[in-house]
Enzyme design. Structure first.
Site, mmCIF file in Angstrom:
data_model
loop_
_atom_site.group_PDB
_atom_site.id
_atom_site.type_symbol
_atom_site.label_atom_id
_atom_site.label_comp_id
_atom_site.label_asym_id
_atom_site.label_seq_id
_atom_site.Cartn_x
_atom_site.Cartn_y
_atom_site.Cartn_z
ATOM 1 N N HIS A 36 0.824 -1.219 0.000
ATOM 2 C CA HIS A 36 0.000 0.000 0.000
ATOM 3 C C HIS A 36 0.854 1.265 0.000
ATOM 4 O O HIS A 36 1.937 1.309 0.589
ATOM 5 C CB HIS A 36 -1.051 -0.011 1.107
ATOM 6 C CG HIS A 36 -0.550 0.034 2.518
ATOM 7 N ND1 HIS A 36 -0.309 1.213 3.187
ATOM 8 C CD2 HIS A 36 -0.280 -0.965 3.406
ATOM 9 C CE1 HIS A 36 0.081 0.932 4.435
ATOM 10 N NE2 HIS A 36 0.124 -0.371 4.591
ATOM 11 N N ASP A 39 3.785 -6.018 3.619
ATOM 12 C CA ASP A 39 3.461 -4.902 4.508
ATOM 13 C C ASP A 39 4.506 -4.834 5.617
ATOM 14 O O ASP A 39 5.377 -5.706 5.720
ATOM 15 C CB ASP A 39 2.047 -5.090 5.089
ATOM 16 C CG ASP A 39 1.374 -3.763 5.411
ATOM 17 O OD1 ASP A 39 2.078 -2.739 5.543
ATOM 18 O OD2 ASP A 39 0.143 -3.746 5.539
ATOM 19 N N GLU A 64 -5.239 1.888 2.589
ATOM 20 C CA GLU A 64 -5.149 0.699 3.445
ATOM 21 C C GLU A 64 -5.439 1.054 4.889
ATOM 22 O O GLU A 64 -6.138 0.331 5.604
ATOM 23 C CB GLU A 64 -3.740 0.080 3.336
ATOM 24 C CG GLU A 64 -3.633 -1.331 3.903
ATOM 25 C CD GLU A 64 -3.151 -1.427 5.346
ATOM 26 O OE1 GLU A 64 -3.064 -2.540 5.862
ATOM 27 O OE2 GLU A 64 -2.881 -0.374 5.976
ATOM 28 N N GLU A 65 -4.899 2.191 5.332
ATOM 29 C CA GLU A 65 -4.976 2.554 6.755
ATOM 30 C C GLU A 65 -6.380 2.978 7.187
ATOM 31 O O GLU A 65 -6.629 3.178 8.377
ATOM 32 C CB GLU A 65 -3.967 3.669 7.080
ATOM 33 C CG GLU A 65 -2.507 3.326 6.773
ATOM 34 C CD GLU A 65 -1.915 2.251 7.694
ATOM 35 O OE1 GLU A 65 -2.627 1.759 8.578
ATOM 36 O OE2 GLU A 65 -0.730 1.904 7.497
ATOM 37 N N HIS A 107 3.507 3.120 12.851
ATOM 38 C CA HIS A 107 2.494 4.191 12.924
ATOM 39 C C HIS A 107 2.968 5.370 13.775
ATOM 40 O O HIS A 107 2.158 6.027 14.420
ATOM 41 C CB HIS A 107 1.149 3.671 13.456
ATOM 42 C CG HIS A 107 0.419 2.815 12.468
ATOM 43 N ND1 HIS A 107 -0.916 2.536 12.561
ATOM 44 C CD2 HIS A 107 0.843 2.178 11.354
ATOM 45 C CE1 HIS A 107 -1.282 1.759 11.555
ATOM 46 N NE2 HIS A 107 -0.223 1.523 10.809
ATOM 47 N N ASP A 163 5.805 1.571 7.188
ATOM 48 C CA ASP A 163 4.535 0.904 6.885
ATOM 49 C C ASP A 163 3.784 1.789 5.894
ATOM 50 O O ASP A 163 3.202 2.779 6.310
ATOM 51 C CB ASP A 163 3.766 0.701 8.192
ATOM 52 C CG ASP A 163 2.350 0.213 7.974
ATOM 53 O OD1 ASP A 163 2.007 -0.191 6.854
ATOM 54 O OD2 ASP A 163 1.571 0.249 8.946
#
Lengths: 335, 332
Positions: A62, A221, A198-199, A305, A170
């Site tokens: 992603h 990922d 994606e998130e 994140h 990520d």
């Protein structure tokens, strides 16, 4: 590869705002494959190999990263925001952010001196946080920022031995792997999706998988590595330097066991993801149309994140090598 | 001297414990205008004036940070904070570890469901990942200091953000004042003192005041500026000018004089009234030796003790104007 990873990570691409990352990826792959951009902004690439595959393979990573979106501009010029994707409030407190790619701000807060009792120990409600861009009125703020603009946390790109410290690993590590595979000569034809959103719920990959209609999918990922001081071995999920992380089950997918075993036992350094947690685009790809046999290969990332996530380049290379191996195994019909 | 340029240099530099980079920069600047000595972090500069009366102008130059208390075999550090730091804001924060060489580390951020911290009451639970693995012990020792590593940057207009603006903003203000006083006929002796260990409990100012033995002192520090979650009675306004301190422990005549100068000259100012101790070096300087008449002027600052502190350069200019008038009176 590390230079390309740096170029990918420093680009800002909050979910729904992936344009800059998309353009960069296209600049990297355009001479090496066919590609198109779909209605959700996914890049769907087709790599011509030396041979026709017996199964159509889709490999996915992603484009987007977690970030912030401006929801309100106060009379005093402070900006209110919502998180886009899951961000721990601790990772937001007193951080520098870049709004709409050009306006520097900081997430402000109450000085610790003025916090009392539990206020010091407990995280504040994320809705109480605000961005300070240095203006004193809404009019000044509105000249620079609009509601709906995205913001990302600022970070550097630092490498130390095999380790890299930066934001957005990520899933720029996944983008890096896909770019690298597309640049190489391929044994078999395959499809690659650089997917959006994606998130915010695995949304881009859902439509990409529908369009490609694959027989098998490989999802690349970043995943949480909690191999840090103070975390019990049973809760570490996976470890840096131990190779590609292969999932048997996570929060969104129960994986194809034959693919899982093949990936773990290929001879390329790999480890199991020892937790049933999280999720990635496999969650929607494996349920696409009548179902798609799917394997997830992840790079173990610490502090995912956040503005300062860490990966180990040896693991990135293991994921790249294992991806190539799995494409060939599946496309050749051996799996 | 350009205030902003110098402040950026001072903010980016480090002065804590055995690291004296910011003090070296300040001493170099101050030595152009005053007879300057540096002892570790502490910098003192004297300007000769008329008579024996001495005014000490003080700003602490040390910063908040951490000290390493343990290094494990996998390269994770346990630290203790030096000065008040919001523990909740540390996970995933990058820092510089001042070992044999500078090392970039990051505070671990483990999600709560994997056993991460949920109650931020013990800094020893927040480890620093040095990225060095087992090699960390070759480079880092117990007792080494750790600091924020954010570089100063412009926000909109005259506001800037960075680390250690508490109290490099005060230091740069006094450096500018030294430049302005340089070559002027001074009505009394002036001693500039940039002091150490304020963040550990106003320690360096006590010993500095003992050595300087001033008749009068003005302490220059930063104080809380307005923000959405700061109670308005606890703070001043950013860009609102000098915050003139008033407190039972401060000399009332100095406070009054500062206010009247600001009024007469139409300078922006605000008052900061406290019920007792001020939490600044004024608390110890005022009771040095047989007592020192002490005033306090603060520069408004947001997000204190974080690496995204914010100040307005215009506030520094305004404070400098005020102190210049205070010293030179009509001759300023």
């Amino acid at each position: 590869m590390i230079e390309l990873l740096k170029q990918l990570c420093i680009l800002d691409g909050t979910s729904g705002d992936e344009g800059a990352v998309r353009e960069f990826v296209i600049s990297q792959i355009k001479d090496h494959c066919e590609y198109k951009i779909d209605n959700l902004g996914n890049i769907i690439a087709f790599k011509k190999g030396k041979k026709e595959p017996s199964k159509k393979v889709l490999i996915d990573a992603h484009l987007d990263e977690v970030g912030l979106i401006i929801t309100h501009i106060e009379e005093s010029g402070f900006l209110r925001f919502k998180t886009v994707g899951g961000i721990d409030t601790a990772a937001l407190m007193f951080r520098r952010v870049l709004v709409n790619g050009k306006t520097l701000g900081v997430i402000g807060g109450k000085p610790v001196h003025l916090c009392e009792g539990d206020e010091r120990k407990k995280l504040p409600d994320a809705d109480n946080l605000y961005i300070d861009i240095g203006v004193s009125s809404a009019d000044e703020a509105k000249a620079l920022v609009s509601v709906g603009d995205c913001a990302v946390m600022c970070s550097d790109f630092i490498s130390c031995g095999d380790k890299v410290l930066t934001k957005a690993l990520d899933d720029r590590v996944g983008c890096l792997v896909l770019i690298d595979l597309l640049k190489q000569d391929a044994e078999y034809d395959f499809y690659a999706s650089f997917s959006t959103q994606e998130e915010v719920g695995l949304r881009g990959a859902k439509v990409a998988a529908f369009a490609v209609e694959p027989d098998a999918a490989i999802v690349i990922d970043g995943t949480t590595a909690a191999d840090v001081a103070g975390v019990a071995a049973a809760k570490q999920v996976c470890r840096q330097g131990e190779g590609a992380v292969v999932s048997f089950m996570d929060g969104a997918t129960s994986y194809d066991r034959e693919y899982y075993n093949a990936a773990l036992n290929s001879g390329i350094k790999a480890q199991s993801k020892c937790a049933v947690a999280g999720g990635n685009n496999a969650g929607v790809i494996h349920l696409s149309r009548g179902g798609v046999r799917t394997v997830a290969l992840s790079v173990p990332c610490r502090y995912i994140h956040t503005a300062n996530s860490v990966c180990d380049m040896r693991d990135v290379i293991a994921v790249r090598d294992l991806s190539k191996h799995m494409i060939e195994q599946i496309a050749s019909g051996k799996l | 001297m350009n205030i902003k340029e110098t402040l950026f240099k001072l903010s980016n530099a480090v002065s804590i414990g055995n690291i004296t980079d910011a003090s070296v920069i300040a001493a170099d600047k101050l030595s152009k205008y005053a007879k300057t000595t540096q002892d570790g972090i502490t910098v003192v500069g004297e300007m000769q004036g008329e008579g024996k009366y001495t005014l000490m102008l003080e700003a602490h130059i040390d910063e908040v940070g951490f000290v390493v208390t343990d290094i494990d075999d996998k390269g994770f550090l346990t630290v203790k904070n030096c000065g008040g730091i919001d523990l909740r804001s540390l996970p995933a924060r990058a820092v510089t570890v001042h070992g044999k060489e500078k090392v970039t580390g990051v505070f671990c951020a483990t999600p709560p469901h994997l056993g991460g911290v949920t109650e931020y009451d013990d800094i020893s639970a927040l480890k620093i990942d040095t990225l060095l693995g087992e090699k960390a012990k070759e480079v880092i020792s117990v007792g080494d200091f750790v600091t924020f590593n954010t570089k100063a940057a412009d926000l909109c207009g005259s506001r800037i953000t960075g680390k250690s603006l508490d109290n490099r903003a005060g230091v740069v203000c006094l450096l500018e004042l030294a430049k302005r006083l340089s070559g002027k006929k001074l009505p009394f002796n002036i001693v500039f003192a940039f002091t150490d260990q304020e963040e550990l409990g106003c320690r360096g100012a006590g010993t500095a005041a003992f050595c300087v033995s001033p008749d009068e002192a003005i302490v220059l520090d930063v104080s809380f500026a307005d923000a959405p979650d700061v109670p308005s009675n606890d703070c001043g306004k950013l860009s609102g000018g000098a915050m003139i301190g008033m407190s039972p422990i401060l000399d009332k005549a100095i406070s009054k004089k500062l206010v009247s100068i600001a009024k007469e000259n139409n300078m922006p100012y605000q008052t900061e009234v406290m019920g007792g101790r001020t939490g600044t070096n004024g608390d110890v300087i005022s009771i040095s030796k047989s007592g020192v008449k002490t005033g306090l002027v603060s520069i408004p600052l947001r997000n204190m003790h974080s690496d995204v502190e914010i100040i307005d350069i215009n506030d520094i200019e305004n404070v400098c104007d005020l102190l210049q008038k205070y010293i030179l009176g009509g001759n300023a």
